[in-house]
Design a protein around this motif. Structure first.
Motif, PDB file in Angstrom:
ATOM      1  N   ASP A  10     170.830  24.154  58.834  1.00  0.00           N
ATOM      2  CA  ASP A  10     169.415  24.767  58.671  1.00  0.00           C
ATOM      3  C   ASP A  10     169.251  25.667  59.889  1.00  0.00           C
ATOM      4  N   TYR A  11     168.451  26.637  59.756  1.00  0.00           N
ATOM      5  CA  TYR A  11     168.192  27.358  60.959  1.00  0.00           C
ATOM      6  C   TYR A  11     167.579  26.724  62.237  1.00  0.00           C
ATOM      7  N   ASP A  12     166.783  25.674  61.743  1.00  0.00           N
ATOM      8  CA  ASP A  12     166.116  24.528  62.863  1.00  0.00           C
ATOM      9  C   ASP A  12     167.162  24.071  63.467  1.00  0.00           C
ATOM     10  N   ALA A  13     168.272  24.069  63.318  1.00  0.00           N
ATOM     11  CA  ALA A  13     169.617  23.270  64.088  1.00  0.00           C
ATOM     12  C   ALA A  13     170.417  24.228  64.463  1.00  0.00           C
ATOM     13  N   VAL A  17     167.127  29.061  67.117  1.00  0.00           N
ATOM     14  CA  VAL A  17     165.974  28.401  67.932  1.00  0.00           C
ATOM     15  C   VAL A  17     165.941  29.156  69.107  1.00  0.00           C
ATOM     16  N   ILE A  18     167.276  29.314  69.788  1.00  0.00           N
ATOM     17  CA  ILE A  18     167.241  29.697  71.225  1.00  0.00           C
ATOM     18  C   ILE A  18     166.890  31.283  71.357  1.00  0.00           C
ATOM     19  N   THR A  19     167.363  32.020  70.169  1.00  0.00           N
ATOM     20  CA  THR A  19     167.068  33.378  70.180  1.00  0.00           C
ATOM     21  C   THR A  19     165.632  33.518  70.054  1.00  0.00           C
ATOM     22  N   ALA A  20     164.830  32.896  69.072  1.00  0.00           N
ATOM     23  CA  ALA A  20     163.546  32.985  68.964  1.00  0.00           C
ATOM     24  C   ALA A  20     162.745  32.621  70.293  1.00  0.00           C
ATOM     25  N   ALA A  21     163.068  31.486  70.764  1.00  0.00           N
ATOM     26  CA  ALA A  21     162.484  31.135  72.007  1.00  0.00           C
ATOM     27  C   ALA A  21     162.728  32.241  73.359  1.00  0.00           C
ATOM     28  N   SER A  22     163.993  32.480  73.237  1.00  0.00           N
ATOM     29  CA  SER A  22     164.092  33.733  74.315  1.00  0.00           C
ATOM     30  C   SER A  22     163.448  34.796  74.095  1.00  0.00           C
ATOM     31  N   PRO A  32     176.046  27.315  78.909  1.00  0.00           N
ATOM     32  CA  PRO A  32     175.782  26.380  77.484  1.00  0.00           C
ATOM     33  C   PRO A  32     174.588  25.463  78.145  1.00  0.00           C
ATOM     34  N   ALA A  33     174.539  24.962  79.176  1.00  0.00           N
ATOM     35  CA  ALA A  33     173.608  23.928  79.701  1.00  0.00           C
ATOM     36  C   ALA A  33     172.289  24.300  79.522  1.00  0.00           C
ATOM     37  N   GLY A  34     172.042  25.726  79.840  1.00  0.00           N
ATOM     38  CA  GLY A  34     170.628  26.151  79.825  1.00  0.00           C
ATOM     39  C   GLY A  34     170.281  26.439  78.468  1.00  0.00           C
ATOM     40  N   ARG A  35     171.518  26.802  77.694  1.00  0.00           N
ATOM     41  CA  ARG A  35     170.993  26.979  76.088  1.00  0.00           C
ATOM     42  C   ARG A  35     170.723  25.525  75.564  1.00  0.00           C
ATOM     43  N   THR A  36     171.541  24.775  75.978  1.00  0.00           N
ATOM     44  CA  THR A  36     171.087  23.425  75.361  1.00  0.00           C
ATOM     45  C   THR A  36     169.621  22.639  75.829  1.00  0.00           C
ATOM     46  N   ALA A  37     169.368  23.131  77.180  1.00  0.00           N
ATOM     47  CA  ALA A  37     168.147  22.587  77.453  1.00  0.00           C
ATOM     48  C   ALA A  37     166.881  23.427  76.906  1.00  0.00           C
ATOM     49  N   LEU A  38     167.131  24.824  76.674  1.00  0.00           N
ATOM     50  CA  LEU A  38     165.959  25.714  75.903  1.00  0.00           C
ATOM     51  C   LEU A  38     165.936  25.188  74.657  1.00  0.00           C
ATOM     52  N   PHE A  39     167.130  24.755  74.036  1.00  0.00           N
ATOM     53  CA  PHE A  39     166.962  24.212  72.463  1.00  0.00           C
ATOM     54  C   PHE A  39     166.131  22.917  72.291  1.00  0.00           C
ATOM     55  N   LEU A  40     166.533  21.946  73.323  1.00  0.00           N
ATOM     56  CA  LEU A  40     165.861  20.663  73.392  1.00  0.00           C
ATOM     57  C   LEU A  40     164.305  20.918  73.790  1.00  0.00           C
ATOM     58  N   LEU A  97     167.723  26.232  52.717  1.00  0.00           N
ATOM     59  CA  LEU A  97     166.014  26.049  52.284  1.00  0.00           C
ATOM     60  C   LEU A  97     166.079  24.540  52.065  1.00  0.00           C
ATOM     61  N   ASN A  98     166.874  23.871  51.211  1.00  0.00           N
ATOM     62  CA  ASN A  98     166.845  22.341  50.933  1.00  0.00           C
ATOM     63  C   ASN A  98     166.690  21.685  52.219  1.00  0.00           C
ATOM     64  N   SER A  99     167.576  22.108  53.068  1.00  0.00           N
ATOM     65  CA  SER A  99     167.807  21.373  54.256  1.00  0.00           C
ATOM     66  C   SER A  99     166.566  21.347  55.224  1.00  0.00           C
ATOM     67  N   SER A 100     166.150  22.630  55.187  1.00  0.00           N
ATOM     68  CA  SER A 100     164.821  23.094  56.118  1.00  0.00           C
ATOM     69  C   SER A 100     163.589  22.081  55.554  1.00  0.00           C
ATOM     70  N   SER A 101     163.616  22.222  54.016  1.00  0.00           N
ATOM     71  CA  SER A 101     162.570  21.496  53.574  1.00  0.00           C
ATOM     72  C   SER A 101     162.646  19.939  53.697  1.00  0.00           C
ATOM     73  N   ALA A 102     163.821  19.287  53.612  1.00  0.00           N
ATOM     74  CA  ALA A 102     163.996  18.013  53.921  1.00  0.00           C
ATOM     75  C   ALA A 102     163.619  17.586  55.173  1.00  0.00           C
ATOM     76  N   ARG A 103     164.229  18.491  56.086  1.00  0.00           N
ATOM     77  CA  ARG A 103     163.873  18.232  57.737  1.00  0.00           C
ATOM     78  C   ARG A 103     162.548  18.088  58.032  1.00  0.00           C
ATOM     79  N   HIS A 104     161.780  19.044  57.454  1.00  0.00           N
ATOM     80  CA  HIS A 104     160.363  19.259  57.541  1.00  0.00           C
ATOM     81  C   HIS A 104     159.532  17.889  56.914  1.00  0.00           C
ATOM     82  N   ALA A 105     160.107  17.522  55.866  1.00  0.00           N
ATOM     83  CA  ALA A 105     159.497  16.419  55.147  1.00  0.00           C
ATOM     84  C   ALA A 105     159.652  15.051  55.926  1.00  0.00           C
TER      85      ALA A 105
END
Length: 152
Positions: A10-13, A17-22, A32-40, A97-105
């Protein structure tokens, strides 16, 4: 999803996420380390900030869980298309959609369990704090007690 990982369920993983935060912070990491740091940072920071709202929901537990899960899902369905470059939610694959809903549940249940645990701990500490303090005579032999004169 930071570089080097397999396709996201899903898009949360995902890299979205990096695009939105950026987009929000107006800074895009180049390594890649910077992208991982921002993701986390986004997952832990944003996740903790959103979780801090949960205790303010003064509703029955099932209603609070449903509202919290729904709020998380609505944020994902609006923030990713708006800031993260994803298609609108009605174009997402059903599995996304199902994965996103399950992850948020799972997240909502974990936040609720943490809130209940912290609430129980706070109640126990409050109960301990409300106990009367023993103000009787000090036991003999303590170093902070002045020696008594036993000779008369």
């Amino acid at each position: 999803m930071p570089a080097g990982r397999r396709a996201a369920v899903d898009y949360d993983a995902s890299d979205h996420v990096i695009t939105a935060a950026s987009t929000v912070v107006r800074f895009e990491p180049r390594s890649p380390a910077g992208r991982t740091a921002l993701f986390l940072l986004v997952h832990w920071g944003f996740g903790s900030a959103v979780a801090a709202v949960y205790p303010t929901l003064r509703l029955p537990r099932a209603a609070a869980l449903a509202l919290f899960h729904g709020g998380c899902q609505v944020m994902a369905l609006t923030l990713f298309p708006t800031l993260g470059g994803t298609p609108p939610p009605w174009r997402w694959r059903r599995s996304m959609l199902n994965s996103s809903s399950a992850r948020h549940a799972v997240y909502a249940v974990a936040v609720d369990a943490t809130d209940r645990m912290l609430g129980a701990r706070a109640a126990a500490l409050a109960q301990l704090a409300s106990r009367p303090v023993h103000r009787g005579p000090r036991p003999s032999g303590r170093r902070d007690q002045a020696p008594t004169n036993t000779t008369t």
